[in-house]
Structure formats: C-alpha cells, structure tokens
Design an enzyme around this catalytic site. Structure first.
Site, PDB file in Angstrom:
ATOM      1  N   ARG A   1     -89.416 -12.703  38.792  1.00 40.59           N
ATOM      2  CA  ARG A   1     -89.606 -11.599  37.855  1.00 40.59           C
ATOM      3  C   ARG A   1     -90.975 -10.976  38.145  1.00 40.59           C
ATOM      4  NH1 ARG A   1     -90.759 -12.417  31.423  1.00 40.59           N
ATOM      5  NH2 ARG A   1     -91.128 -10.219  30.892  1.00 40.59           N
ATOM      6  N   HIS A   2     -91.064  -9.656  38.049  1.00 40.89           N
ATOM      7  CA  HIS A   2     -92.328  -8.967  38.291  1.00 40.89           C
ATOM      8  C   HIS A   2     -93.456  -9.522  37.407  1.00 40.89           C
ATOM      9  CE1 HIS A   2     -92.059  -6.928  34.411  1.00 40.89           C
ATOM     10  NE2 HIS A   2     -90.778  -6.781  34.665  1.00 40.89           N
ATOM     11  N   GLY A   3     -94.689  -9.230  37.775  1.00 36.71           N
ATOM     12  CA  GLY A   3     -95.844  -9.638  36.976  1.00 36.71           C
ATOM     13  C   GLY A   3     -95.958  -8.841  35.686  1.00 36.71           C
TER      14      GLY A   3
ATOM     15  N   TRP B   1     -97.603  -2.222  29.676  1.00 36.95           N
ATOM     16  CA  TRP B   1     -96.795  -2.072  28.468  1.00 36.95           C
ATOM     17  C   TRP B   1     -96.594  -3.398  27.741  1.00 36.95           C
ATOM     18  CZ3 TRP B   1     -92.336   1.998  28.394  1.00 36.95           C
ATOM     19  CH2 TRP B   1     -92.856   3.242  28.729  1.00 36.95           C
TER      20      TRP B   1
ATOM     21  N   GLY C   1     -87.633  -1.264  29.840  1.00 34.86           N
ATOM     22  CA  GLY C   1     -86.347  -0.850  30.395  1.00 34.86           C
ATOM     23  C   GLY C   1     -86.497  -0.159  31.735  1.00 34.86           C
TER      24      GLY C   1
ATOM     25  N   GLU D   1     -84.237  -3.290  35.421  1.00 35.34           N
ATOM     26  CA  GLU D   1     -84.152  -3.949  34.121  1.00 35.34           C
ATOM     27  C   GLU D   1     -83.008  -3.338  33.310  1.00 35.34           C
ATOM     28  OE1 GLU D   1     -84.122  -6.270  32.093  1.00 35.34           O
ATOM     29  OE2 GLU D   1     -86.262  -6.681  31.892  1.00 35.34           O
ATOM     30  N   ARG D   2     -82.568  -4.014  32.259  1.00 37.39           N
ATOM     31  CA  ARG D   2     -81.561  -3.396  31.381  1.00 37.39           C
ATOM     32  C   ARG D   2     -82.147  -2.129  30.771  1.00 37.39           C
ATOM     33  NH1 ARG D   2     -81.276  -6.408  25.511  1.00 37.39           N
ATOM     34  NH2 ARG D   2     -79.698  -4.798  25.234  1.00 37.39           N
ATOM     35  N   HIS D   3     -81.305  -1.159  30.503  1.00 38.78           N
ATOM     36  CA  HIS D   3     -81.755   0.083  29.883  1.00 38.78           C
ATOM     37  C   HIS D   3     -81.720  -0.092  28.373  1.00 38.78           C
ATOM     38  CE1 HIS D   3     -82.391   4.222  28.913  1.00 38.78           C
ATOM     39  NE2 HIS D   3     -82.441   4.569  30.190  1.00 38.78           N
TER      40      HIS D   3
ATOM     41  N   ARG E   1     -81.736  -7.190  21.283  1.00 38.94           N
ATOM     42  CA  ARG E   1     -82.520  -7.833  22.342  1.00 38.94           C
ATOM     43  C   ARG E   1     -81.869  -9.108  22.861  1.00 38.94           C
ATOM     44  NH1 ARG E   1     -88.300  -9.248  21.421  1.00 38.94           N
ATOM     45  NH2 ARG E   1     -88.268  -9.250  23.677  1.00 38.94           N
ATOM     46  N   ARG E   2     -81.290  -9.923  21.977  1.00 41.32           N
ATOM     47  CA  ARG E   2     -80.909 -11.280  22.350  1.00 41.32           C
ATOM     48  C   ARG E   2     -79.419 -11.549  22.398  1.00 41.32           C
ATOM     49  NH1 ARG E   2     -85.620 -12.446  24.706  1.00 41.32           N
ATOM     50  NH2 ARG E   2     -87.363 -12.628  23.253  1.00 41.32           N
TER      51      ARG E   2
ATOM     52  N   HIS F   1     -86.138  -8.143  37.537  1.00 42.18           N
ATOM     53  CA  HIS F   1     -86.459  -8.097  36.115  1.00 42.18           C
ATOM     54  C   HIS F   1     -85.637  -9.148  35.371  1.00 42.18           C
ATOM     55  CE1 HIS F   1     -88.283  -4.137  37.041  1.00 42.18           C
ATOM     56  NE2 HIS F   1     -87.290  -4.109  37.921  1.00 42.18           N
TER      57      HIS F   1
END
Length: 252
Positions: free
Chosen positions: A8-10, A14, A22, A87-89, A114-115, A182
């Site tokens: 996953r990116h650093g 944000w 997203g 990533e998910r939108h 979110r979950r 992501h």
C-alpha cells in the site's frame, strides 16, 4: 514458484487531514516518502528482485513505487499502470473530512459505507468535476466502466478482471511481481489470491508501506505469506493497523 509483493502507498497529506481520498490525487507526505524508503530497504534486505512492477494511476502509489525501485536498485524495471488498481471511489464523500461526513450523514451510515462489503456511498451526480470521465487521465477508458462511487464489493469486482487477465498469467509463468496500490485494490487482489468471503474481505486491512510477500506455486496456491518490517515505525504501523476499532467508528 513465483513471488508477489503487495504494498500500500505511503501516508498522504490528506491522511493527516482525515479526508476521503478515493480517486483524488492526494500526494504523499514527507512521512509517506520516508515510509516508502524504509519499505524499499526491507525489500532489498530480504534479497527480493522483480521482473515486473504494477501500480495505479494515482500519484501516491506511483511515487511510492518510484522510491521502492530506487532503494531496490531496479529503477529500469518495466511498469504496468492500470486504473483498475486505483483506490475505491468514495463518490460524493471524496475530498471531505471524515468526521464532518459522519456529522452530516450520521456515524452509522458513514461507518457502513466505509466498512460494509456491499454498502454504496452517495454517487457523484452528472457534471460533478470529480467524475473520472471528465478527467483527461482516463480519456482512453470507456466512460461506462468508470465509477461514480463504489462499495468495497464493487471495487473488488473492478480488480478481478485485471488479476485474471494480466497478473495471474504473469505469475503463472514464474515471474516475480511487485504491486504498489491502495487498500481496496489490494483487498480485491487478496480476495482472489486467498479466496476470501465478502465478510472476510471487508475485514482486510493493510498498513501503509508495509510489504506483504506471497510465495505462490505453479497453480497460484499460497505456499507462504509474510509481512516485512524495517525498524520500529513499520512495526508500530503494523500493530496499529491490526488493532484499529471495528465498524462502529466512521471518522478514523
């Protein structure tokens, strides 16, 4: 046997502002760049070498990959970019502070968006400047394929064809592949690799810049899985990631 590493990116700027990113191009923070550098060092220390690397269209992932390859001494490695690894939108939530959205829509509803594996956030309306179909970056993609908002299930379904048609054949040929993406797109890949149920997929988490290393046999069955840590900071991120509160709190 082949090796697949998922990263996953650093951390992004944000992240500290607690905003839904997203498909917005939230840049890496200085902390995120350092996380990526440590991740690259852990990959190098493990003696891992790759035949191919893959990433999304978003700069937080592409910059993380750039740093990893620098640390690995493999800056000339072929790079495959795919919008399916985005990533998910988050639809209408995108760009807004999580706590403010919880106040506006209610904590339970935002927590579900979110979950929950199937709950969909409010979609972007026609003409919204955040629509991917209005972004020149996605000009070559059928607008009907581009999301206005996605559930976890829809994001995972977006990744599945890419796994089936591109990544799985390369791994089946014995190639070692590094994927920097992501949470949601990695979740989709892990669902395919490990055969997770929807509930199991919804509970999947991965810390920023913490490489997950899969060893896969010729049938793409998992022969081994491990997480690489380098120093106290990555071990702390791993601990925090595994002990986050559950689905009831929407703003963290």
């Amino acid at each position: 046997m082949s090796i697949l590493v998922l990263v996953r990116h650093g951390k992004t700027e944000w992240s500290s502002q607690n905003r839904f990113a997203g498909w917005a191009d939230a840049p890496l923070s200085a902390t995120g760049e350092q996380e990526a550098r440590l991740a690259g060092q852990s990959l190098a220390a493990a003696g891992l070498r790759f035949d191919l690397c893959c990433t999304s269209y978003l700069s937080r992932a592409t910059k993380t990959l750039e740093i990893l390859l620098e640390e690995l001494g493999q800056r000339d490695l072929p790079v495959e970019r795919s919008w399916r690894l985005n990533e998910r939108h988050y639809g209408a939530l995108q760009g807004f502070n999580r706590a403010k959205m919880a106040l506006q829509y209610g904590n339970d509803k935002v927590a579900a968006w979110r979950r929950s594996f199937t709950a969909e956030p409010p979609a972007l309306p026609d003409g919204d400047p955040r629509l991917p179909c209005l972004d020149p970056l996605y000009a070559g993609i059928d607008p009907a394929l581009l999301p206005r908002g996605e559930s976890l299930e829809q994001a995972a379904a977006r990744v599945a064809p890419w796994w089936r048609d591109f990544l799985a054949p390369r791994l089946g040929q014995g190639e070692n592949v590094l994927v920097v993406a992501h949470t949601s797109s990695i979740r989709g890949l892990v669902r395919e690799i490990e055969g997770l149920s929807g509930e199991e997929a919804a509970g999947f988490r991965i810390a920023t810049a913490l490489p997950v290393v899969y060893t896969l046999d010729a049938g793409l069955n998992v022969a081994g899985r491990r997480e690489l840590t380098a120093g106290w900071s990555s071990r702390l991120r791993k601990f925090i990631n595994k002990h986050k509160p559950g689905t009831r709190i929407s703003w963290i």
